[in-house]
Enzyme design. Structure first.
Site, mmCIF file in Angstrom:
data_model
loop_
_atom_site.group_PDB
_atom_site.id
_atom_site.type_symbol
_atom_site.label_atom_id
_atom_site.label_comp_id
_atom_site.label_asym_id
_atom_site.label_seq_id
_atom_site.Cartn_x
_atom_site.Cartn_y
_atom_site.Cartn_z
ATOM 1 N N GLY A 107 3.272 -6.641 -3.197
ATOM 2 C CA GLY A 107 2.368 -5.695 -2.540
ATOM 3 C C GLY A 107 0.966 -5.826 -3.107
ATOM 4 N NE ARG A 148 11.978 -1.560 -9.137
ATOM 5 C CZ ARG A 148 10.674 -1.528 -8.831
ATOM 6 N NH1 ARG A 148 9.776 -1.923 -9.718
ATOM 7 N NH2 ARG A 148 10.275 -1.115 -7.650
ATOM 8 C CB ALA A 192 12.485 -3.028 -0.587
ATOM 9 N N GLY A 193 10.244 -1.122 -1.112
ATOM 10 C CA GLY A 193 8.859 -0.660 -0.954
ATOM 11 C C GLY A 193 7.905 -1.463 -1.783
ATOM 12 C CG HIS A 194 5.190 -3.994 -0.731
ATOM 13 N ND1 HIS A 194 5.769 -4.969 -1.492
ATOM 14 C CD2 HIS A 194 5.229 -4.430 0.532
ATOM 15 C CE1 HIS A 194 6.147 -5.948 -0.699
ATOM 16 N NE2 HIS A 194 5.837 -5.647 0.536
ATOM 17 C CG ASP A 196 -0.572 -5.672 -17.391
ATOM 18 O OD1 ASP A 196 -0.196 -6.434 -16.488
ATOM 19 O OD2 ASP A 196 -0.518 -4.437 -17.296
ATOM 20 C CG ASP A 252 11.451 -4.179 -7.127
ATOM 21 O OD1 ASP A 252 10.981 -3.684 -6.087
ATOM 22 O OD2 ASP A 252 12.633 -4.021 -7.489
ATOM 23 C CD GLU A 253 9.915 -10.761 -6.576
ATOM 24 O OE1 GLU A 253 9.415 -9.988 -5.721
ATOM 25 O OE2 GLU A 253 10.978 -11.371 -6.395
ATOM 26 N N GLY A 254 5.791 -7.656 -7.441
ATOM 27 C CA GLY A 254 4.377 -7.296 -7.306
ATOM 28 C C GLY A 254 3.751 -7.945 -6.081
HETATM 29 P P1 GDP Z 1 6.818 -5.590 -4.647
HETATM 30 O O1 GDP Z 1 7.948 -4.930 -3.956
HETATM 31 O O2 GDP Z 1 7.054 -7.036 -4.942
HETATM 32 O O3 GDP Z 1 5.497 -5.348 -4.014
HETATM 33 O O4 GDP Z 1 6.749 -4.933 -6.069
HETATM 34 P P2 GDP Z 1 6.507 -3.434 -6.535
HETATM 35 O O5 GDP Z 1 5.797 -2.623 -5.558
HETATM 36 O O6 GDP Z 1 7.773 -2.926 -7.107
HETATM 37 O O7 GDP Z 1 5.464 -3.773 -7.677
HETATM 38 C C1 GDP Z 1 5.744 -3.698 -8.950
HETATM 39 C C2 GDP Z 1 4.936 -2.645 -9.675
HETATM 40 O O8 GDP Z 1 4.076 -3.324 -10.533
HETATM 41 C C3 GDP Z 1 4.044 -1.728 -8.873
HETATM 42 O O9 GDP Z 1 4.075 -0.460 -9.476
HETATM 43 C C4 GDP Z 1 2.654 -2.344 -9.005
HETATM 44 O O10 GDP Z 1 1.598 -1.413 -8.936
HETATM 45 C C5 GDP Z 1 2.742 -2.906 -10.369
HETATM 46 N N1 GDP Z 1 1.976 -4.105 -10.628
HETATM 47 C C6 GDP Z 1 1.747 -5.176 -9.826
HETATM 48 N N2 GDP Z 1 1.076 -6.124 -10.501
HETATM 49 C C7 GDP Z 1 0.897 -5.635 -11.767
HETATM 50 C C8 GDP Z 1 0.298 -6.148 -12.950
HETATM 51 O O11 GDP Z 1 -0.176 -7.265 -13.015
HETATM 52 N N3 GDP Z 1 0.334 -5.337 -14.047
HETATM 53 C C9 GDP Z 1 0.879 -4.107 -14.053
HETATM 54 N N4 GDP Z 1 0.876 -3.395 -15.178
HETATM 55 N N5 GDP Z 1 1.468 -3.600 -12.958
HETATM 56 C C10 GDP Z 1 1.454 -4.345 -11.848
#
Ligand code: GDP
Length: 430
Positions: free
Chosen positions: A16, A306, A38-40, A334, A12-14
């Site tokens: 995706g 989480r 898991a999901g993005h 942010d 969930d680090e972002g």
């Molecule tokens: P992944 O499994 O690593 O892809 O992570 P997630 O899908 O759980 O992504 C984390 C959440 O953060 C998602 O809802 C994204 O849209 C959001 N997200 C990603 N980058 C950023 C960012 O820089 N700022 C904000 N506010 N949200 C972000």
């Protein structure tokens, strides 16, 4: 040129979002491990999507999206995912599925549920999508490869054999109804028809693409700390989350991976059980969870809230090291704009000794966070495009983290959209 996009932490680090951003200039995006557990989350002009199986590049019409052999492929989930994005107006993506990919069977999902029920309070916090039983069977050599769906004789014999074995567990261990091999065979025939249009010799396809100089992204699921070898075993996932495994799970030579973008979130979050040293609780955690990510920190697949924590330099330094990081993408920065002061975990106190090296699980359980507090920047940094335009305290936070983890932060993500990204030069870049 092959690049990997992987996570340094608990997932969930972002990743995706970063994959989606980098996919703008890529030809091929591949999922190389994990399953639909898991999901993005991706936000783009078509809307907001939670992807579980498809790689994050499916929204572009210039990319090919691949499910690599290392993935735990749940065929109906893949099928529904394709349908759901096409239904929302996304053009039909080019999708390939490796003929060596193995299939998550209906009994894997059941076994996951039955086992969690049996364990009760001692469960591993599984998402019950059958991933652990799937990988167990893969390595026990009783898994079903996609290629086998196209051999009726083989399939029939194997279904009989596997049902006989699984039914012993179902009936005697879990006291549940036995499976009917005929029903299972019919299900596999349905799976065959669903997946048939996409099945390809993926490693051969990639071999040609590499020769042609195509840009290929390997998209990881979860992060270093969930790796079965290097993570917080046993609270880990069942397939390797490391960039190195990208070579195996996609079928390419390891030396072709030239860039490893490790995604690190500006604060911590985790799902499932397990030690989480910088975890916070109560109102402090609730506020960060509510403000976190894009619309709150809740599981993309499960909707589970989480667990939240401050940024963990110890875990992130380790996470980056095991990935072989060439670039850090520092995300969701942010979100921290509301805080007067931002605590950061800079060390672990293990039995009175402070360390900055991530320990084995046994010692992790005993670790207490050593916190340092940095001043906040108290403003909204979304929309900023240049690093120099970020508030000074925000740059200080980034540079402090970079120094602690020892890997170059070359991308800063300041919003969920694909263009909310700030590129920066780092003195740590080679
Ligand atoms: P992944 O499994 O690593 O892809 O992570 P997630 O899908 O759980 O992504 C984390 C959440 O953060 C998602 O809802 C994204 O849209 C959001 N997200 C990603 N980058 C950023 C960012 O820089 N700022 C904000 N506010 N949200 C972000």
């Amino acid at each position: 040129m092959v690049k990997a996009v992987v996570g340094a932490n608990w997932g969930d680090e972002g990743k995706g979002k970063i994959t989606d951003t980098l996919a703008e200039k890529a030809d091929i995006i591949i999922r190389f491990q994990g399953g639909a557990n898991a999901g993005h989350t991706i936000v783009n002009e078509y809307g907001k999507f939670a992807l579980h199986t498809l790689p994050s590049g499916v929204f572009y019409d210039h990319t090919t999206s691949i499910i690599g052999n290392g993935v735990a492929l749940n065929i109906p989930i893949l099928f529904n995912e394709i349908k759901s994005i096409v239904d929302k107006g996304v053009p039909m993506p080019k999708i390939l599925v490796s003929d060596r990919c193995q299939i998550v069977m209906p009994y894997h999902v059941l076994l996951d549920q039955y086992e969690e029920e049996r364990l009760g309070g001692k469960s591993f916090g599984s998402t019950k999508s059958g991933i652990a039983p799937f990988y167990s069977d893969k390595y026990a050599k009783i898994g079903f490869q996609v290629s086998e769906l196209f051999d009726d004789e083989l399939l029939e014999e194997k279904v009989e054999r596997v049902c006989e074995m699984k039914n012993i567990l179902f009936e005697h261990m879990y006291k549940k109804p036995a499976m009917d091999p005929k029903e299972l065979l019919a299900t596999l025939h349905e799976y065959r028809d669903m997946v048939a249009p996409y099945v390809t010799d993926v490693s051969l396809f990639l071999n040609k693409a590499i020769k042609e100089g195509k840009t290929i992204l390997l998209e990881g699921q979860l992060g270093t700390l969930k790796d079965p070898d290097h993570g917080i075993y046993p609270m880990v996932t069942s397939s390797s989350t490391l960039a190195a495994y990208g070579a195996i799970g996609a079928g390419i030579p390891p030396y072709e991976i030239k860039q490893i973008v490790t995604v690190v979130k500006a604060y911590s979050s985790a799902v499932g059980a397990g030690a989480f040293v910088s975890e916070i609780f109560g109102d402090e955690a609730d506020e960060l969870r509510r403000r976190g990510g894009d619309g709150g920190e809740y599981g993309a697949t499960t909707g589970r809230p989480r667990r939240m924590g401050w940024f963990d330099c110890v875990a992130s330094k380790y996470g980056c090291r095991l990935q072989g990081t060439t670039d850090v993408a520092f995300t969701v920065l942010d979100v921290l704009g509301y805080l007067d002061e931002i605590p950061v975990c800079v060390g672990y106190d293990v039995d009175g000794e402070v360390t900055t090296e991530f320990p084995v699980t046994r010692l992790l359980e005993k670790s207490k966070p050593v916190l340092k507090t940095l001043p906040g920047w108290k403003c909204d940094i979304r929309g900023i495009k240049n690093y120099e335009d970020l508030p000074e305290n925000c740059r200080n936070y980034i540079e402090f983290v970079e120094e602690q983890i020892g890997y170059p932060i070359t991308m800063v993500s300041n919003g969920p959209g694909r263009h909310d990204i700030i590129y920066r030069e780092s003195k740590l870049s080679k």
